[in-house]
Motif scaffolding. Structure first.
Motif, PDB file in Angstrom:
ATOM      1  N   VAL A  18       0.855  -1.189   0.000  1.00 25.92           N
ATOM      2  CA  VAL A  18       0.000   0.000   0.000  1.00 25.92           C
ATOM      3  C   VAL A  18       0.893   1.242   0.000  1.00 25.92           C
ATOM      4  O   VAL A  18       1.619   1.485   0.966  1.00 25.92           O
ATOM      5  CB  VAL A  18      -0.923   0.021   1.233  1.00 25.92           C
ATOM      6  N   PRO A  19       0.857   2.052  -1.065  1.00 24.70           N
ATOM      7  CA  PRO A  19       1.700   3.250  -1.098  1.00 24.70           C
ATOM      8  C   PRO A  19       1.113   4.358  -0.224  1.00 24.70           C
ATOM      9  O   PRO A  19      -0.100   4.444  -0.034  1.00 24.70           O
ATOM     10  CB  PRO A  19       1.669   3.661  -2.571  1.00 24.70           C
ATOM     11  N   ILE A  20       1.982   5.199   0.310  1.00 23.73           N
ATOM     12  CA  ILE A  20       1.528   6.408   1.003  1.00 23.73           C
ATOM     13  C   ILE A  20       1.728   7.578   0.045  1.00 23.73           C
ATOM     14  O   ILE A  20       2.859   7.986  -0.242  1.00 23.73           O
ATOM     15  CB  ILE A  20       2.309   6.651   2.309  1.00 23.73           C
ATOM     16  N   ASN A  21       0.618   8.096  -0.470  1.00 15.35           N
ATOM     17  CA  ASN A  21       0.637   9.221  -1.389  1.00 15.35           C
ATOM     18  C   ASN A  21       0.169  10.490  -0.684  1.00 15.35           C
ATOM     19  O   ASN A  21      -0.522  10.424   0.337  1.00 15.35           O
ATOM     20  CB  ASN A  21      -0.272   8.938  -2.594  1.00 15.35           C
ATOM     21  N   PRO A  22       0.522  11.657  -1.210  1.00 15.03           N
ATOM     22  CA  PRO A  22       0.036  12.903  -0.602  1.00 15.03           C
ATOM     23  C   PRO A  22      -1.479  12.946  -0.438  1.00 15.03           C
ATOM     24  O   PRO A  22      -1.980  13.478   0.553  1.00 15.03           O
ATOM     25  CB  PRO A  22       0.520  13.974  -1.586  1.00 15.03           C
ATOM     26  N   SER A  23      -2.219  12.366  -1.379  1.00 14.84           N
ATOM     27  CA  SER A  23      -3.680  12.362  -1.268  1.00 14.84           C
ATOM     28  C   SER A  23      -4.142  11.567  -0.054  1.00 14.84           C
ATOM     29  O   SER A  23      -5.195  11.865   0.531  1.00 14.84           O
ATOM     30  CB  SER A  23      -4.306  11.781  -2.543  1.00 14.84           C
ATOM     31  N   ASP A  24      -3.377  10.563   0.368  1.00 10.60           N
ATOM     32  CA  ASP A  24      -3.734   9.777   1.548  1.00 10.60           C
ATOM     33  C   ASP A  24      -3.561  10.594   2.833  1.00 10.60           C
ATOM     34  O   ASP A  24      -4.297  10.397   3.806  1.00 10.60           O
ATOM     35  CB  ASP A  24      -2.881   8.519   1.629  1.00 10.60           C
TER      36      ASP A  24
ATOM     37  N   LEU B 119       6.099   2.632   1.592  1.00 11.68           N
ATOM     38  CA  LEU B 119       5.165   1.564   1.228  1.00 11.68           C
ATOM     39  C   LEU B 119       4.776   0.820   2.496  1.00 11.68           C
ATOM     40  O   LEU B 119       5.636   0.371   3.259  1.00 11.68           O
ATOM     41  CB  LEU B 119       5.822   0.592   0.246  1.00 11.68           C
ATOM     42  N   ILE B 120       3.474   0.706   2.750  1.00 10.04           N
ATOM     43  CA  ILE B 120       2.982  -0.077   3.885  1.00 10.04           C
ATOM     44  C   ILE B 120       2.776  -1.516   3.422  1.00 10.04           C
ATOM     45  O   ILE B 120       2.129  -1.772   2.398  1.00 10.04           O
ATOM     46  CB  ILE B 120       1.666   0.486   4.428  1.00 10.04           C
ATOM     47  N   ASN B 121       3.313  -2.458   4.186  1.00  9.72           N
ATOM     48  CA  ASN B 121       3.054  -3.878   3.961  1.00  9.72           C
ATOM     49  C   ASN B 121       2.216  -4.385   5.128  1.00  9.72           C
ATOM     50  O   ASN B 121       2.739  -4.666   6.207  1.00  9.72           O
ATOM     51  CB  ASN B 121       4.364  -4.654   3.876  1.00  9.72           C
ATOM     52  N   PRO B 122       0.889  -4.471   4.964  1.00  9.94           N
ATOM     53  CA  PRO B 122       0.016  -4.847   6.088  1.00  9.94           C
ATOM     54  C   PRO B 122       0.214  -6.278   6.574  1.00  9.94           C
ATOM     55  O   PRO B 122      -0.360  -6.653   7.614  1.00  9.94           O
ATOM     56  CB  PRO B 122      -1.399  -4.665   5.504  1.00  9.94           C
ATOM     57  N   THR B 123       0.999  -7.082   5.861  1.00  6.65           N
ATOM     58  CA  THR B 123       1.237  -8.452   6.326  1.00  6.65           C
ATOM     59  C   THR B 123       2.369  -8.518   7.340  1.00  6.65           C
ATOM     60  O   THR B 123       2.573  -9.563   7.963  1.00  6.65           O
ATOM     61  CB  THR B 123       1.583  -9.371   5.147  1.00  6.65           C
ATOM     62  N   LEU B 124       3.100  -7.430   7.525  1.00  2.00           N
ATOM     63  CA  LEU B 124       4.213  -7.432   8.490  1.00  2.00           C
ATOM     64  C   LEU B 124       3.694  -7.386   9.917  1.00  2.00           C
ATOM     65  O   LEU B 124       2.683  -6.732  10.192  1.00  2.00           O
ATOM     66  CB  LEU B 124       5.141  -6.242   8.231  1.00  2.00           C
TER      67      LEU B 124
ATOM     68  N   ARG C 298      11.316   2.982   1.623  1.00  2.00           N
ATOM     69  CA  ARG C 298      11.183   2.237   2.870  1.00  2.00           C
ATOM     70  C   ARG C 298       9.858   1.481   2.900  1.00  2.00           C
ATOM     71  O   ARG C 298       8.829   2.003   2.453  1.00  2.00           O
ATOM     72  CB  ARG C 298      11.273   3.182   4.065  1.00  2.00           C
ATOM     73  N   GLU C 299       9.885   0.261   3.423  1.00  3.00           N
ATOM     74  CA  GLU C 299       8.677  -0.554   3.607  1.00  3.00           C
ATOM     75  C   GLU C 299       8.409  -0.667   5.104  1.00  3.00           C
ATOM     76  O   GLU C 299       9.301  -1.005   5.876  1.00  3.00           O
ATOM     77  CB  GLU C 299       8.883  -1.936   2.993  1.00  3.00           C
ATOM     78  N   ILE C 300       7.172  -0.377   5.502  1.00  4.15           N
ATOM     79  CA  ILE C 300       6.830  -0.344   6.924  1.00  4.15           C
ATOM     80  C   ILE C 300       5.559  -1.147   7.170  1.00  4.15           C
ATOM     81  O   ILE C 300       4.798  -1.453   6.247  1.00  4.15           O
ATOM     82  CB  ILE C 300       6.623   1.099   7.430  1.00  4.15           C
ATOM     83  N   SER C 301       5.329  -1.474   8.433  1.00  6.10           N
ATOM     84  CA  SER C 301       4.092  -2.161   8.835  1.00  6.10           C
ATOM     85  C   SER C 301       3.032  -1.128   9.191  1.00  6.10           C
ATOM     86  O   SER C 301       3.306   0.074   9.296  1.00  6.10           O
ATOM     87  CB  SER C 301       4.368  -3.055  10.049  1.00  6.10           C
ATOM     88  N   LEU C 302       1.807  -1.604   9.416  1.00 12.62           N
ATOM     89  CA  LEU C 302       0.737  -0.707   9.859  1.00 12.62           C
ATOM     90  C   LEU C 302       1.090  -0.064  11.194  1.00 12.62           C
ATOM     91  O   LEU C 302       0.855   1.132  11.407  1.00 12.62           O
ATOM     92  CB  LEU C 302      -0.578  -1.480   9.982  1.00 12.62           C
ATOM     93  N   ALA C 303       1.662  -0.846  12.104  1.00 14.95           N
ATOM     94  CA  ALA C 303       2.031  -0.305  13.403  1.00 14.95           C
ATOM     95  C   ALA C 303       3.119   0.751  13.280  1.00 14.95           C
ATOM     96  O   ALA C 303       3.085   1.785  13.961  1.00 14.95           O
ATOM     97  CB  ALA C 303       2.487  -1.433  14.334  1.00 14.95           C
TER      98      ALA C 303
END
Length: 376
Positions: A46-52, A371-376, A345-350
């Protein structure tokens, strides 16, 4: 009941309280039952974009936040509260784009179970483990591409293509683009080269200019250079650009672009006119990296000019469904080339709720994409 449907999943929520405090946290919520033409996707990229960030943070500054285990409280500036009165008490789900694997599906989409897809969801946020999306909101990923490759197959790629479409639709032959070393900016360099549209790239640092030079960009102007104004006017004169797309939005950037294009147009008339040129120049603001008020000096721009707030859906409506489908097919075919996204960078939801991490991605710095990886 739908087979294989997860009962609950973790989602990131953003809720504005009546006291003006924005509260961010993770919640275990039921997964929406898919309708006949919907699928449930397990989100993996899941990308983090300015619109988010508009949904996640509103007008809040993470530097002002109070961070505790799994929760963030950010006070909004009092002057900003009237604009957000409608969202008080409503838990919003940030995230527009994402990719992952279909784990459950409605009757008309059962063939999609197990397939990897990319989605753009306007109804349900993607900052979570699962999202339920309709057939009009997702597309299968081509063979050989991963969820990471296809995480942002809609927002940035389709916006970059729509910028090129707008140049043509509005009768311009060349374009100026700011924040040009961003993921979107790099895509636009490739699109304009492929489509034969002269492009003027505006960046803020020498290293960003080098990134674009390595991609083969021809006209690059560094706004931190002492001769930037001359660089910009020379590039506009060389390309004939009369339209600009500005990701900055606030301050004097839109006016600066308008003034440069008008100066070139007036100089090319061959005579002086107190009314300026009769060339239509346009600046389309599509981003808000600078949230301060936009400053315009009307007397500097000649007789024919416009500043517009521009967004992707408007252009999609103008080109029609057949052309929009062709644009999307072009994106999917080029996810590893023209429309490749680069993440730092790839990060978790937490981790998305940790202070240092949030401060980093909220900067929206060019060349720093999370980039968020919700499976982490």
């Amino acid at each position: 009941m739908i087979a294989n449907l997860p009962s609950h999943g973790t989602r990131l929520l953003s809720t504005l309280g009546a006291d003006g405090t924005l509260r961010l946290g993770l919640a275990e919520l039921p997964v929406d039952q898919p309708g006949e033409d919907e699928v449930v996707m397990r989100l993996e990229a899941v990308p983090i974009n300015p619109s988010d960030l508009m949904t996640l943070l509103a007008a809040g500054n993470p530097a002002d936040g109070q961070f505790s285990a799994g929760e963030v409280a950010i006070p909004l500036p009092p002057e900003a509260l009237p604009a957000y009165a409608g969202r008080v008490g409503a838990p919003l789900e940030p995230g527009l784009a994402g990719a992952g694997t279909v784990v459950a599906a409605g009757r008309n989409c059962e063939q999609m179970i197990g397939q990897q897809v990319t989605a753009l969801s306007l109804r349900r946020g993607t900052f979570g483990q699962y999202a339920t999306v309709s057939t009009g909101e997702f597309a299968p990923l081509p063979a050989g591409t991963s969820p990471r490759d296809g995480a942002d197959a809609f927002c940035n790629p389709m916006t970059a293509l729509a910028i090129a479409e707008t140049v043509r639709l509005d009768g311009h032959k060349a374009v100026v683009h700011t924040a040009a070393a961003s993921n979107l900016g790099r895509m636009l360099v490739a699109i304009c080269r492929e489509d034969g549209i002269p492009l003027v790239n505006v960046v803020r640092r020498a290293e960003q200019a080098q990134i674009l030079a390595d991609l083969g960009a021809e006209h690059i102007c560094n706004s931190s250079a002492p001769d930037f104004a001359a660089q910009l006017r020379a590039a506009i004169a060389a390309t004939g650009a009369t339209i600009a797309f500005d990701a900055i939005g606030g301050g004097d950037t839109p006016g600066m672009l308008m003034e440069a294009m008008e100066d070139v147009a007036a100089a090319q008339m061959g005579f002086y006119s107190p009314y300026g040129s009769m060339t239509l120049t346009q600046v389309n603001i599509y981003g808000h990296l600078d949230v301060s008020p936009t400053v315009l000096h009307n007397e500097r721009y000649g007789m024919l000019w416009s500043v517009n707030n521009w967004a992707l859906p408007q252009t999609i409506g103008r080109v029609g469904p057949e052309r929009a489908a062709a644009m999307q097919a072009r994106v999917l075919a080029g996810l590893k080339t023209t429309f490749a996204s680069h993440y730092t960078r790839e990060i978790s939801l937490a981790e998305a709720l940790e202070r240092d991490t949030m401060l980093a991605y909220a900067r929206m710095a060019t060349g720093e994409k999370f980039l968020i990886n919700p499976t982490l």
